[in-house]
Motif scaffolding. Structure first.
Motif, PDB file in Angstrom:
ATOM      1  N   GLY A  32       0.821  -1.194   0.000  1.00  0.00           N
ATOM      2  CA  GLY A  32       0.000   0.000   0.000  1.00  0.00           C
ATOM      3  C   GLY A  32       0.857   1.246   0.000  1.00  0.00           C
ATOM      4  O   GLY A  32       2.072   1.190  -0.169  1.00  0.00           O
ATOM      5  N   ALA A  33       0.222   2.374   0.169  1.00  0.00           N
ATOM      6  CA  ALA A  33       0.916   3.662   0.217  1.00  0.00           C
ATOM      7  C   ALA A  33       0.687   4.300   1.581  1.00  0.00           C
ATOM      8  O   ALA A  33      -0.401   4.214   2.138  1.00  0.00           O
ATOM      9  N   ILE A  34       1.714   4.926   2.109  1.00  0.00           N
ATOM     10  CA  ILE A  34       1.585   5.709   3.331  1.00  0.00           C
ATOM     11  C   ILE A  34       1.696   7.175   2.925  1.00  0.00           C
ATOM     12  O   ILE A  34       2.689   7.583   2.323  1.00  0.00           O
ATOM     13  N   ILE A  35       0.669   7.934   3.219  1.00  0.00           N
ATOM     14  CA  ILE A  35       0.670   9.367   2.945  1.00  0.00           C
ATOM     15  C   ILE A  35       1.197  10.052   4.202  1.00  0.00           C
ATOM     16  O   ILE A  35       0.665   9.859   5.297  1.00  0.00           O
ATOM     17  N   ILE A  36       2.242  10.840   4.053  1.00  0.00           N
ATOM     18  CA  ILE A  36       2.885  11.495   5.188  1.00  0.00           C
ATOM     19  C   ILE A  36       2.778  13.011   5.011  1.00  0.00           C
ATOM     20  O   ILE A  36       3.059  13.534   3.930  1.00  0.00           O
ATOM     21  N   VAL A  37       2.378  13.695   6.074  1.00  0.00           N
ATOM     22  CA  VAL A  37       2.288  15.154   6.071  1.00  0.00           C
ATOM     23  C   VAL A  37       3.237  15.674   7.140  1.00  0.00           C
ATOM     24  O   VAL A  37       3.190  15.236   8.286  1.00  0.00           O
ATOM     25  N   MET A  38       4.104  16.597   6.742  1.00  0.00           N
ATOM     26  CA  MET A  38       5.052  17.197   7.675  1.00  0.00           C
ATOM     27  C   MET A  38       4.864  18.708   7.703  1.00  0.00           C
ATOM     28  O   MET A  38       4.512  19.318   6.695  1.00  0.00           O
ATOM     29  N   VAL A  39       5.116  19.282   8.848  1.00  0.00           N
ATOM     30  CA  VAL A  39       5.068  20.723   9.017  1.00  0.00           C
ATOM     31  C   VAL A  39       6.512  21.220   9.108  1.00  0.00           C
ATOM     32  O   VAL A  39       7.405  20.484   9.521  1.00  0.00           O
ATOM     33  N   VAL A  40       6.724  22.451   8.707  1.00  0.00           N
ATOM     34  CA  VAL A  40       8.045  23.064   8.793  1.00  0.00           C
ATOM     35  C   VAL A  40       8.062  23.934  10.046  1.00  0.00           C
ATOM     36  O   VAL A  40       7.264  24.855  10.185  1.00  0.00           O
ATOM     37  N   SER A  41       8.972  23.619  10.963  1.00  0.00           N
ATOM     38  CA  SER A  41       9.041  24.385  12.206  1.00  0.00           C
ATOM     39  C   SER A  41       9.740  25.717  11.962  1.00  0.00           C
ATOM     40  O   SER A  41      10.357  25.935  10.926  1.00  0.00           O
ATOM     41  N   SER A  42       9.676  26.594  12.952  1.00  0.00           N
ATOM     42  CA  SER A  42      10.288  27.916  12.814  1.00  0.00           C
ATOM     43  C   SER A  42      11.809  27.850  12.737  1.00  0.00           C
ATOM     44  O   SER A  42      12.439  28.796  12.278  1.00  0.00           O
ATOM     45  N   ASN A  43      12.414  26.742  13.169  1.00  0.00           N
ATOM     46  CA  ASN A  43      13.864  26.602  13.005  1.00  0.00           C
ATOM     47  C   ASN A  43      14.207  25.700  11.811  1.00  0.00           C
ATOM     48  O   ASN A  43      15.265  25.114  11.743  1.00  0.00           O
ATOM     49  N   CYS A  44      13.256  25.594  10.883  1.00  0.00           N
ATOM     50  CA  CYS A  44      13.429  24.918   9.584  1.00  0.00           C
ATOM     51  C   CYS A  44      13.682  23.418   9.683  1.00  0.00           C
ATOM     52  O   CYS A  44      14.443  22.867   8.901  1.00  0.00           O
ATOM     53  N   THR A  45      13.071  22.758  10.634  1.00  0.00           N
ATOM     54  CA  THR A  45      13.097  21.305  10.665  1.00  0.00           C
ATOM     55  C   THR A  45      11.723  20.782  10.249  1.00  0.00           C
ATOM     56  O   THR A  45      10.715  21.472  10.422  1.00  0.00           O
ATOM     57  N   ASN A  46      11.683  19.611   9.693  1.00  0.00           N
ATOM     58  CA  ASN A  46      10.430  18.999   9.263  1.00  0.00           C
ATOM     59  C   ASN A  46       9.957  18.026  10.331  1.00  0.00           C
ATOM     60  O   ASN A  46      10.699  17.150  10.757  1.00  0.00           O
ATOM     61  N   ILE A  47       8.703  18.183  10.741  1.00  0.00           N
ATOM     62  CA  ILE A  47       8.142  17.347  11.796  1.00  0.00           C
ATOM     63  C   ILE A  47       6.891  16.666  11.250  1.00  0.00           C
ATOM     64  O   ILE A  47       5.979  17.342  10.784  1.00  0.00           O
ATOM     65  N   PRO A  48       6.830  15.327  11.296  1.00  0.00           N
ATOM     66  CA  PRO A  48       5.618  14.652  10.823  1.00  0.00           C
ATOM     67  C   PRO A  48       4.433  14.978  11.728  1.00  0.00           C
ATOM     68  O   PRO A  48       4.552  14.919  12.952  1.00  0.00           O
TER      69      PRO A  48
END
Length: 111
Positions: A32-48
């Motif tokens: 199957g497929a896993i759909i992943i959504v990440m946000v960009v934090s204010s210190n430019c790191t990606n957090i799922p």
């Protein structure tokens, strides 16, 4: 699924109004497929902040996870994703005023 920490992050000023969305291709033995959504934090790191499993990367699954995120924070201004047709349609449907920046698969090796 959107865990509680993600809801807190999405409502805070600690993250930018930018989401990165992508799906895996035929993950694990279930194909199957896993759909992943990440946000960009204010210190430019990606957090799922959200994910969903589906038999394929389709608009229904993507819309489901984006609706959950929209319910928590409807002020997302920018999406970054690949050129998946399902992603394009879902983002335009759930976040009509957001800018959708596309990354071609050939550009991913430089990230």
């Amino acid at each position: 699924m959107i865990p509680n920490y993600a809801k807190l992050l999405l409502c805070s000023n600690a993250v930018l109004p930018v989401l990165i969305v992508d799906g895996t291709f035929q993950s694990s033995i279930y194909r199957g497929a896993i759909i992943i959504v990440m946000v960009v934090s204010s210190n430019c790191t990606n957090i799922p902040v959200g994910w969903a499993w589906s038999p394929s990367e389709n608009a229904d699954t993507i819309e489901l996870i984006l609706k959950l995120i929209h319910h928590v924070n409807n002020k997302i201004k920018t999406f970054i994703s690949d050129e998946s047709v399902a992603l394009k349609i879902s983002i335009k449907t759930i976040f009509p005023n957001a800018v959708h920046k596309l990354i071609k698969d050939s550009e991913l090796r430089y990230l």
